[in-house]
Design a protein around this motif. Sequence first.
Motif, mmCIF file in Angstrom:
data_model
loop_
_atom_site.group_PDB
_atom_site.id
_atom_site.type_symbol
_atom_site.label_atom_id
_atom_site.label_comp_id
_atom_site.label_asym_id
_atom_site.label_seq_id
_atom_site.Cartn_x
_atom_site.Cartn_y
_atom_site.Cartn_z
ATOM 1 N N GLU A 13 -3.672 -3.368 -1.882
ATOM 2 C CA GLU A 13 -3.414 -4.437 -0.915
ATOM 3 C C GLU A 13 -2.197 -5.267 -1.322
ATOM 4 O OE1 GLU A 13 -6.900 -6.787 -0.436
ATOM 5 O OE2 GLU A 13 -8.032 -5.223 0.615
ATOM 6 N N TYR B 249 -0.026 -2.892 9.677
ATOM 7 C CA TYR B 249 -0.313 -3.632 8.444
ATOM 8 C C TYR B 249 -1.603 -4.450 8.550
ATOM 9 C CZ TYR B 249 0.240 -7.461 5.058
ATOM 10 O OH TYR B 249 0.043 -8.397 4.072
ATOM 11 N N LEU C 221 -5.063 -3.820 6.380
ATOM 12 C CA LEU C 221 -5.636 -4.820 5.480
ATOM 13 C C LEU C 221 -7.049 -5.218 5.911
ATOM 14 C CD1 LEU C 221 -2.972 -7.455 4.378
ATOM 15 C CD2 LEU C 221 -3.962 -5.575 3.079
ATOM 16 N N ARG D 147 -9.123 -3.237 7.074
ATOM 17 C CA ARG D 147 -9.928 -2.023 6.878
ATOM 18 C C ARG D 147 -10.433 -1.474 8.206
ATOM 19 N NH1 ARG D 147 -9.376 -0.692 1.252
ATOM 20 N NH2 ARG D 147 -8.710 -2.646 0.331
#
Length: 249
Positions: free
Chosen positions: A120, A204, A208, A210
């Motif tokens: 991450e 993105y 992040l 998920r």
Amino acid sequence: MSAVVALAEHAAPGPDAEAPRTLVERAYRALRQDIIRGHLRPGERLRVEHLKDVYGVGAGTLREALALLLSDALVTAEGQRGYRVSPISLNDLRDLTDTRVMLETEALRQSIRRGDAAWEQRLAAAFDALSHAERAGRDMDPVLWEGFNKRFHEVLISAHDSEWTHHLLGVLYRHGERYRQVAIRMGAARFFERDVHAEHEAIYKAALARQEARAALALEAHIRLTCDVLTRHAAENSGPSALTGQAQS
């Protein structure tokens, strides 16, 4: 501090960041970049006796570099007649795009599942660097942007541990870069009318969070847009021949 220097400070090392270790590697990189950037045109014959002087290496070294490019499918061999720059076409672009979508979206799903806090952090750094480049809009340096773009895509899938997937996507990425350069040269205004930053931001944020299905869909749409841009450009400019610019020699 200049804008270029400021952006360079955000750069993350890529596979070409280190100095070439051999003359063959140096010649290979230089030829590869000239093919991707269009300085060596699709279909152009690569004459060893001429190019060895251009790139400052011996004929044997140049032939070894061309053999490496052959394995990348960036050049084709003509038996005893030497090499040519590989042609480009809409059919090739569509095949390339479909294959890249298939491999990269699955790699992203796997990376989202397996990525840890360090992943991450790397992803946030790569996105931040890319964002700095994209804020320049139409004034951004395409070469500088390409480096940040490549790094972002590499980090996205870096938590996926398949070496073959990374190798194949590296080859596909270089071919995709070749077509992006065509899009920039032949239809820059349309290419940059895309909100590329918004496309990257959607990928993105979903990664992040998920949200692997959403991230995969955003990535697929992003990859396919270059193909769509060039397909429309060809349709408006006398068909596929508007894309190829293939040399006759």
